[in-house]
Write an enzyme that holds these catalytic residues in place. Structure first.
Site, PDB file in Angstrom:
ATOM      1  N   MET A 162       0.814  -1.243   0.000  1.00 57.38           N
ATOM      2  CA  MET A 162       0.000   0.000   0.000  1.00 57.38           C
ATOM      3  C   MET A 162       0.837   1.277   0.000  1.00 57.38           C
ATOM      4  O   MET A 162       0.441   2.248  -0.687  1.00 57.38           O
ATOM      5  CB  MET A 162      -0.945  -0.020   1.206  1.00 57.38           C
ATOM      6  CG  MET A 162      -1.472   1.324   1.633  1.00 57.38           C
ATOM      7  SD  MET A 162      -0.429   2.172   2.817  1.00 57.38           S
ATOM      8  CE  MET A 162      -0.524   1.033   4.185  1.00 57.38           C
ATOM      9  N   PRO A 163       1.977   1.341   0.708  1.00 54.94           N
ATOM     10  CA  PRO A 163       2.619   2.656   0.647  1.00 54.94           C
ATOM     11  C   PRO A 163       3.312   2.898  -0.693  1.00 54.94           C
ATOM     12  O   PRO A 163       3.786   1.948  -1.346  1.00 54.94           O
ATOM     13  CB  PRO A 163       3.653   2.607   1.769  1.00 54.94           C
ATOM     14  CG  PRO A 163       3.967   1.174   1.947  1.00 54.94           C
ATOM     15  CD  PRO A 163       2.712   0.426   1.620  1.00 54.94           C
ATOM     16  N   ILE A 164       3.268   4.115  -1.117  1.00 54.52           N
ATOM     17  CA  ILE A 164       4.033   4.552  -2.294  1.00 54.52           C
ATOM     18  C   ILE A 164       5.055   5.565  -1.789  1.00 54.52           C
ATOM     19  O   ILE A 164       4.679   6.531  -1.119  1.00 54.52           O
ATOM     20  CB  ILE A 164       3.109   5.205  -3.346  1.00 54.52           C
ATOM     21  CG1 ILE A 164       2.057   4.210  -3.840  1.00 54.52           C
ATOM     22  CG2 ILE A 164       3.930   5.759  -4.503  1.00 54.52           C
ATOM     23  CD1 ILE A 164       0.962   4.840  -4.688  1.00 54.52           C
TER      24      ILE A 164
END
Lengths: 65, 65, 65, 65, 65, 65
Positions: free
Chosen positions: E1-3
């Site tokens: 999920m993190p970018i």
């Protein structure tokens, strides 16, 4: 056509937002010789706690007076 | 692999968000021939007061009816 | 008013770019009930070597066939 | 602290870039009452073919004269 | 999920890109307790001429030695 | 000079934000051999409902336990 985005600490006043929109639009029109209707200005207010400078949270590096 | 971001005025409904996510994922899969699991969609809701068009704040150029 | 941005690996064809612009504009008009002239689509081509997935450069995780 | 980003069609001259950097820095300093050293300006040149307006590629909607 | 996105002057080596991807993925997994497969890292190389600091183009404020 | 941005689901703790700022600054200084004062870290908290994965809203694909 140009899109100008301002990322700044959250909480700036409506007057400052209007100033940014008017000023950046005027200057983009001057520099790029485009129509005002073509210019988009976005103001991205980022909480001070979500902005890091020199390895510190800005809420701690620049505490509110 | 593709990331699709929608920047729009704040306040759109959950149904419209789901519509954007389903539609943009389906179309990215079709165009890029990639798997749905590879597609990320981000919806960036920007307050109308933080969006400038033709030199005006959108809250003033497009007042809510 | 909406701005839609597609971030994808560099090198997609002009036809795919046109497809993205036509499709995302049509769908944004449908979902947000806005005019096509209000919709901006930006395609951000990112070199595979500048895209990391699961801790690897995509040029190495997904070598070109 | 403020970051100002200009997204415009690729190919603007070095003089226009300098003008944007000088002007946006000066105006951000004025509006936010911050130091010039705190201001970052980024110029994101986007190929006309990667910019869609009203459902068309800008290379086709605004062909170079 | 993190970018995670890194914006830096254009021209960094492939080794440094790999280092950023490996390091940022490892640290995001540690901090957010997510899977490596969930982490996307993007490296946005910006020409020095397109980066303004303290009102100057970086090509002029920080000339290459 | 480098700007590092973390896009993650909204609601992470202040401690995790500080961890990201300290860690990403330290690693950027190591990789790019720049001063800590040159590094900006931005944390973009995106509501789970505004993040789409594999065609679904993350509030539905990954319901809170």
């Amino acid at each position: 056509m140009p899109i100008l985005k301002v990322q700044t600490w959250a909480g700036i006043s409506k007057e400052k937002k209007r100033d940014f929109v008017e000023t950046l639009t005027r200057e983009a029109v001057r520099i790029l010789d485009c129509a005002p209707e073509a210019v988009t200005v976005l103001i991205d207010e980022i909480p001070k706690e979500n902005w890091g400078a020199a390895g510190e949270l800005c809420t701690e590096r620049f505490p509110d007076k």
